[in-house]
Structure formats: C-alpha cells, structure tokens
Design an enzyme around this catalytic site. Structure first.
Site, mmCIF file in Angstrom:
data_model
loop_
_atom_site.group_PDB
_atom_site.id
_atom_site.type_symbol
_atom_site.label_atom_id
_atom_site.label_comp_id
_atom_site.label_asym_id
_atom_site.label_seq_id
_atom_site.Cartn_x
_atom_site.Cartn_y
_atom_site.Cartn_z
ATOM 1 N N HIS A 28 -13.449 2.614 8.593
ATOM 2 C CA HIS A 28 -12.653 1.477 8.123
ATOM 3 C C HIS A 28 -13.170 0.987 6.769
ATOM 4 O O HIS A 28 -13.499 -0.186 6.586
ATOM 5 C CB HIS A 28 -12.657 0.334 9.150
ATOM 6 C CG HIS A 28 -11.467 -0.563 8.988
ATOM 7 N ND1 HIS A 28 -10.813 -1.143 10.037
ATOM 8 C CD2 HIS A 28 -10.791 -0.970 7.879
ATOM 9 C CE1 HIS A 28 -9.805 -1.878 9.598
ATOM 10 N NE2 HIS A 28 -9.784 -1.776 8.275
ATOM 11 N N ASP B 293 -8.877 6.302 8.878
ATOM 12 C CA ASP B 293 -9.827 5.251 8.473
ATOM 13 C C ASP B 293 -9.903 4.178 9.552
ATOM 14 O O ASP B 293 -10.781 3.323 9.521
ATOM 15 C CB ASP B 293 -9.388 4.627 7.143
ATOM 16 C CG ASP B 293 -10.429 3.651 6.600
ATOM 17 O OD1 ASP B 293 -11.612 4.044 6.525
ATOM 18 O OD2 ASP B 293 -10.076 2.496 6.280
ATOM 19 N N ARG C 70 -3.623 0.610 10.845
ATOM 20 C CA ARG C 70 -4.264 0.049 12.032
ATOM 21 C C ARG C 70 -4.301 1.112 13.128
ATOM 22 O O ARG C 70 -3.325 1.848 13.316
ATOM 23 C CB ARG C 70 -3.478 -1.177 12.535
ATOM 24 C CG ARG C 70 -3.699 -2.439 11.715
ATOM 25 C CD ARG C 70 -5.125 -2.972 11.856
ATOM 26 N NE ARG C 70 -5.399 -4.152 11.025
ATOM 27 C CZ ARG C 70 -5.985 -4.130 9.831
ATOM 28 N NH1 ARG C 70 -6.350 -2.984 9.296
ATOM 29 N NH2 ARG C 70 -6.222 -5.252 9.173
ATOM 30 N N GLU D 203 -10.990 0.419 17.961
ATOM 31 C CA GLU D 203 -11.760 -0.440 17.075
ATOM 32 C C GLU D 203 -11.542 -1.909 17.426
ATOM 33 O O GLU D 203 -10.418 -2.320 17.696
ATOM 34 C CB GLU D 203 -11.285 -0.189 15.644
ATOM 35 C CG GLU D 203 -12.122 -0.816 14.597
ATOM 36 C CD GLU D 203 -11.567 -0.453 13.214
ATOM 37 O OE1 GLU D 203 -11.881 -1.151 12.281
ATOM 38 O OE2 GLU D 203 -10.817 0.530 13.116
ATOM 39 N N ALA E 9 -11.568 1.816 3.736
ATOM 40 C CA ALA E 9 -10.576 1.984 2.671
ATOM 41 C C ALA E 9 -10.507 0.782 1.726
ATOM 42 O O ALA E 9 -10.235 0.929 0.542
ATOM 43 C CB ALA E 9 -9.198 2.244 3.271
ATOM 44 N N PHE E 10 -10.774 -0.399 2.242
ATOM 45 C CA PHE E 10 -10.653 -1.622 1.415
ATOM 46 C C PHE E 10 -11.888 -1.872 0.562
ATOM 47 O O PHE E 10 -11.871 -2.704 -0.336
ATOM 48 C CB PHE E 10 -10.483 -2.840 2.344
ATOM 49 C CG PHE E 10 -11.790 -3.207 3.018
ATOM 50 C CD1 PHE E 10 -12.258 -2.461 4.075
ATOM 51 C CD2 PHE E 10 -12.564 -4.264 2.553
ATOM 52 C CE1 PHE E 10 -13.475 -2.756 4.674
ATOM 53 C CE2 PHE E 10 -13.780 -4.572 3.146
ATOM 54 C CZ PHE E 10 -14.238 -3.810 4.209
ATOM 55 N N ILE F 154 0.837 -1.211 0.000
ATOM 56 C CA ILE F 154 0.000 0.000 0.000
ATOM 57 C C ILE F 154 0.873 1.263 0.000
ATOM 58 O O ILE F 154 0.675 2.170 -0.809
ATOM 59 C CB ILE F 154 -0.969 -0.002 1.205
ATOM 60 C CG1 ILE F 154 -1.935 -1.194 1.084
ATOM 61 C CG2 ILE F 154 -1.752 1.306 1.284
ATOM 62 C CD1 ILE F 154 -2.792 -1.455 2.298
ATOM 63 N N THR G 73 -4.457 4.821 7.476
ATOM 64 C CA THR G 73 -5.378 3.833 6.892
ATOM 65 C C THR G 73 -4.883 2.429 7.223
ATOM 66 O O THR G 73 -5.319 1.460 6.603
ATOM 67 C CB THR G 73 -5.480 3.988 5.360
ATOM 68 O OG1 THR G 73 -4.166 3.902 4.802
ATOM 69 C CG2 THR G 73 -6.133 5.294 4.950
HETATM 70 P P1 NAI Z 1 2.772 -4.883 3.521
HETATM 71 O O1 NAI Z 1 3.131 -6.041 4.355
HETATM 72 O O2 NAI Z 1 2.823 -4.989 2.044
HETATM 73 O O3 NAI Z 1 3.680 -3.621 3.931
HETATM 74 C C1 NAI Z 1 3.958 -3.289 5.249
HETATM 75 C C2 NAI Z 1 5.307 -2.594 5.274
HETATM 76 O O4 NAI Z 1 5.545 -2.178 6.617
HETATM 77 C C3 NAI Z 1 6.452 -3.519 4.858
HETATM 78 O O5 NAI Z 1 7.195 -2.958 3.801
HETATM 79 C C4 NAI Z 1 7.281 -3.621 6.124
HETATM 80 O O6 NAI Z 1 8.669 -3.697 5.848
HETATM 81 C C5 NAI Z 1 6.923 -2.327 6.839
HETATM 82 N N1 NAI Z 1 7.224 -2.386 8.261
HETATM 83 C C6 NAI Z 1 7.076 -3.427 9.110
HETATM 84 N N2 NAI Z 1 7.495 -3.091 10.342
HETATM 85 C C7 NAI Z 1 7.916 -1.804 10.261
HETATM 86 C C8 NAI Z 1 8.462 -0.907 11.209
HETATM 87 N N3 NAI Z 1 8.676 -1.257 12.476
HETATM 88 N N4 NAI Z 1 8.767 0.345 10.790
HETATM 89 C C9 NAI Z 1 8.569 0.723 9.501
HETATM 90 N N5 NAI Z 1 8.071 -0.105 8.547
HETATM 91 C C10 NAI Z 1 7.748 -1.354 8.934
HETATM 92 O O7 NAI Z 1 1.320 -4.429 4.024
HETATM 93 P P2 NAI Z 1 0.241 -3.591 3.223
HETATM 94 O O8 NAI Z 1 -0.599 -4.508 2.430
HETATM 95 O O9 NAI Z 1 0.899 -2.450 2.553
HETATM 96 O O10 NAI Z 1 -0.672 -3.060 4.444
HETATM 97 C C11 NAI Z 1 -0.239 -2.025 5.301
HETATM 98 C C12 NAI Z 1 -1.265 -1.836 6.421
HETATM 99 O O11 NAI Z 1 -2.539 -1.485 5.883
HETATM 100 C C13 NAI Z 1 -1.499 -3.067 7.290
HETATM 101 O O12 NAI Z 1 -1.587 -2.650 8.633
HETATM 102 C C14 NAI Z 1 -2.854 -3.549 6.870
HETATM 103 O O13 NAI Z 1 -3.487 -4.243 7.872
HETATM 104 C C15 NAI Z 1 -3.555 -2.222 6.567
HETATM 105 N N6 NAI Z 1 -4.725 -2.355 5.707
HETATM 106 C C16 NAI Z 1 -5.790 -1.521 5.929
HETATM 107 C C17 NAI Z 1 -6.921 -1.583 5.138
HETATM 108 C C18 NAI Z 1 -8.091 -0.675 5.352
HETATM 109 O O14 NAI Z 1 -9.178 -0.954 4.833
HETATM 110 N N7 NAI Z 1 -7.954 0.421 6.073
HETATM 111 C C19 NAI Z 1 -7.015 -2.587 4.058
HETATM 112 C C20 NAI Z 1 -5.834 -3.407 3.883
HETATM 113 C C21 NAI Z 1 -4.723 -3.277 4.691
#
Ligand code: NAI
Length: 358
Positions: free
Chosen positions: A308, A263, A239, A268, A310-311, A159, A237
């Site tokens: 919530h 978001d 957690r 939550e 965004a998805f 993302i 967006t």
């Molecule tokens: P992803 O796994 O592709 O990317 C997460 C990134 O965070 C990775 O590049 C990782 O290296 C980095 N990361 C991990 N620990 C870290 C730290 N301590 N400091 C800095 N960077 C760190 O995940 P994705 O798909 O990009 O999702 C990101 C977030 O979005 C997740 O929390 C997910 O749950 C949330 N999300 C929210 C949605 C919504 O509807 N609001 C929908 C889908 C995902």
C-alpha cells in the site's frame, strides 16, 4: 481578534509528524504556533484554548465538547481528504470554517499503477532477482509490449484518468467502464466508454480505480473473471475489497489471470486514507505483513505485491501539508479555499493577505 487584518494568529496543531512541523514552522513564521503531540481528545483540547486556527489529522476527534474549550476558534484545517472526525454542524453553528485537502497524489498513484504494469510486462522483479544471483540467462524472461495492447480502466476519476493519459503515451488502447465518467475528458484522451462486460472481454490489462462501495465490492469475482481474456493482467491500486481474493487466487493458479499487480489487499485493515499509513498513530503495518505472508500469491513470480505504497511519494505527502497551509493562509487572507462547510457560512472573513512564507 479579526482575521485578515490581524498581525498574528494563534495556530495550534495536533498530531503532526516531525518533518511536517519543521515545514509548518518555516512557512508560518510570524504567527504564534503550538504543536501538541498525538490526536486531540476531550482532555487535551484545553491546551488549544487560545487557538484562532486549528490544524489536525483524522485521529483528532473535534466535536462540540472540544470546540467549547476553544472559544476564539475560527478555522480548522484538516490535513486529510476526509473530515468526518470533525463535527461540521457544531462548527457551522459557531461560524468556524473547516477546510480539507481534496486531492494530493492522483498522478503519484497513477505512476505506481504504471510501474506495476511495466514491472509485470517486462518481468522486472524476476530479472533483477536472477541477476542478483549472478545468473544472466534469458530463459523464461520473454516479456510483452504494452504498446498496442488494450487497457481496461474500471473507474475514470482523478487517478484512472491520469493512468489513461500515460497509457495513451505508451500506445495503448484505453477502454473505460465508469457510469459517472467525465465524457469530455474521455473524448480528449481518446478513450472509449464501454460496458463492464465489453471491458472484461476486450482488455489485455485491467486496472481498478473506483472507491470501495457496496456497488463496487467484489466487482472482480469468479463470474467477472470468467468473462476476461485468458492470461489477462489485473492491477489494483484502489482498494483490496474490489477483488474477491479467493477468486483471484484460483484464477492465478489456473492461469486464467496471467499476472497481478496489487498495492492493496482484501484483508488489509480498513483505512480511511493513505496518510494514516505514515502516521505514528497507525499500527496496521504488522497486520499487512501477516496478511501478505499468508497469501498463496506472495511467492508467485507473476504476482507483484507492494505494501500500500502507491501514495507514498515525498511530493504527495508534502502536497498534503502545503495544501493545508494554503487553506490556513487563504483563511487569514480572507480568501478561503477548500472549505467543506462554506455554503452555510456566508462570504469571506477578511481583506488583507495572510502571512505564510512561500
Ligand atoms: P475519484 O473519486 O476521483 O474517482 C473514482 C471514480 O470511480 C469516479 O470517476 C467514479 O465515477 C468511479 N466509480 C464510482 N463507482 C463506480 C462503479 N460502480 N463502477 C465504475 N466506476 C465507478 O477517486 P480517485 O482519487 O481516482 O481514487 C480511486 C481509488 O484509489 C479510491 O479507491 C482510492 O481510495 C484509491 N487510492 C489508493 C491509493 C493508494 O495508495 N493505493 C492512494 C489514493 C487513492
């Protein structure tokens, strides 16, 4: 029955929503399909006794006891990213393959992130509220441009990197804090990798895109906020638990944080993944409303809260079903994709293509 060379598979689905059933039926015509209401449990697992393939969501607990009731089962497609509701060891022991949906809405969430940034910078909500009351005054509606501003991304995964791409197109400078980021992609998108300290110091807008882990919990807190520019915009967006809500409220009230687009909220109810929020099994929406109603932030004009959502694009939800169907189709065709217990099971299962109607 041998897969890949068989004419018809017996496929049983649990906990699909009505629109999903209709789509599954149209794509898997030619196979024997059954749809069981609600999640799988020990009681209703016997209803899938003839299943060659099983389709489930996360409320279905698929353990050894349930598997024992499905002697012919060869494959499970979970309509989710997570798969800890399925006993993988028990599946592997039986030679049952499990496939998931690794990704379905990265740009969907990135678009929502940009929507929050644009809505805040262009004062869209206040402007619309005002004109709805027949008031066309510009007083207090001076906006700011995103172009030439510095965006700090905490997290540069699926993302975060999509957000970076779009932000670059708007003429923003992008700083990234992510110790595990793909350096090549960062270079390709001309983003700059920085320390957290530097990001906090330089960014005009900060957007969060990490998972919630012990390391990232409250990554935005009183101390980190103190290192940000006065008037910074914060967007979340990812957690809710990434931000200490009390620190956020204090900083919004003091003006240190000039605007927030949220978001997700700290209180939550814990969710594993977003499709839960549109599942009939989920009953958390009232919690969220109470949480929002109780927030001081709720009525602040420089704070935008979305539920919530965004998805929740039609394309993203459709992609979950389509990927699951591709997983089943691949299995039936002998070319499995997205297998999560593949390594311990050896090579493919058949030769000929599946029967999925595209
Ligand atoms: P992803 O796994 O592709 O990317 C997460 C990134 O965070 C990775 O590049 C990782 O290296 C980095 N990361 C991990 N620990 C870290 C730290 N301590 N400091 C800095 N960077 C760190 O995940 P994705 O798909 O990009 O999702 C990101 C977030 O979005 C997740 O929390 C997910 O749950 C949330 N999300 C929210 C949605 C919504 O509807 N609001 C929908 C889908 C995902």
């Amino acid at each position: 029955m041998e897969f890949g060379v068989s004419k018809m598979a017996n496929i049983v689905f649990y906990e699909l929503e009505p629109w999903e059933k209709a789509h599954v039926k149209s794509c898997l015509a030619g196979h024997k399909l059954a749809f069981i209401e609600g999640p799988m449990d020990e009681k209703n697992a016997a209803q899938a006794s003839g299943a060659d393939v099983l389709g489930v969501f996360i409320y279905s607990k698929v353990g050894a006891a349930q598997l024992a009731k499905m002697p012919k089962l060869k494959m499970i497609a979970t309509f989710s990213t997570g798969f800890d509701h399925i006993d993988l060891a028990a599946c592997s022991k039986r030679g049952i393959r499990v496939a998931n949906v690794p990704s379905y809405g990265s740009h969907t969430v990135a678009e929502h992130t940009l929507a929050l940034m644009l809505a805040l910078s262009k004062k869209i909500v206040q402007s619309v509220e005002r004109t709805r009351q027949g008031n066309f005054s510009l007083e207090g509606l001076r906006t700011f441009d995103l172009s030439d501003k510095t965006l700090g991304l905490i997290g540069f995964g699926k993302i975060g990197s999509h957000v970076a791409k779009t932000a670059k197109a708007l003429g923003m400078h992008v700083r990234v804090y992510d110790p595990y980021a793909d350096a090549n992609l960062m270079e390709l998108l001309t983003c700059k990798s920085v320390s957290l300290e530097q990001l906090l110091k330089e960014a005009d807008i900060i957007s969060l895109h990490t998972p919630l882990t012990p390391q990232t919990k409250y990554i935005i807190n009183k101390d980190t906020i103190a290192k940000m520019k006065r008037g910074v915009i914060l967007v979340n967006t990812a957690r809710g638990g990434l931000i200490d809500n009390k620190a956020l409220v204090d900083a919004v009230l003091s003006g240190h944080i000039g605007g927030a687009g949220l978001d997700v909220l700290e209180e939550e109810r814990a969710i594993k993944e977003e499709r839960q929020l549109v599942s009939s099994e989920f009953s958390g929406s009232f919690d969220l409303r109470t949480v929002v109603a109780n927030q001081i932030l709720y009525n602040k004009p420089n704070v935008i809260i979305t539920p919530h959502n965004a998805f929740n694009s039609q394309e993203a939800l459709r992609r979950i079903v389509d990927t699951s169907l591709e997983n089943i189709d691949g299995f039936l065709g002998g070319k499995m994709v997205n297998v999560v217990n593949g390594k311990d099971l050896g090579a493919g299962v058949g030769k000929k293509g599946g029967k999925r109607k595209k």
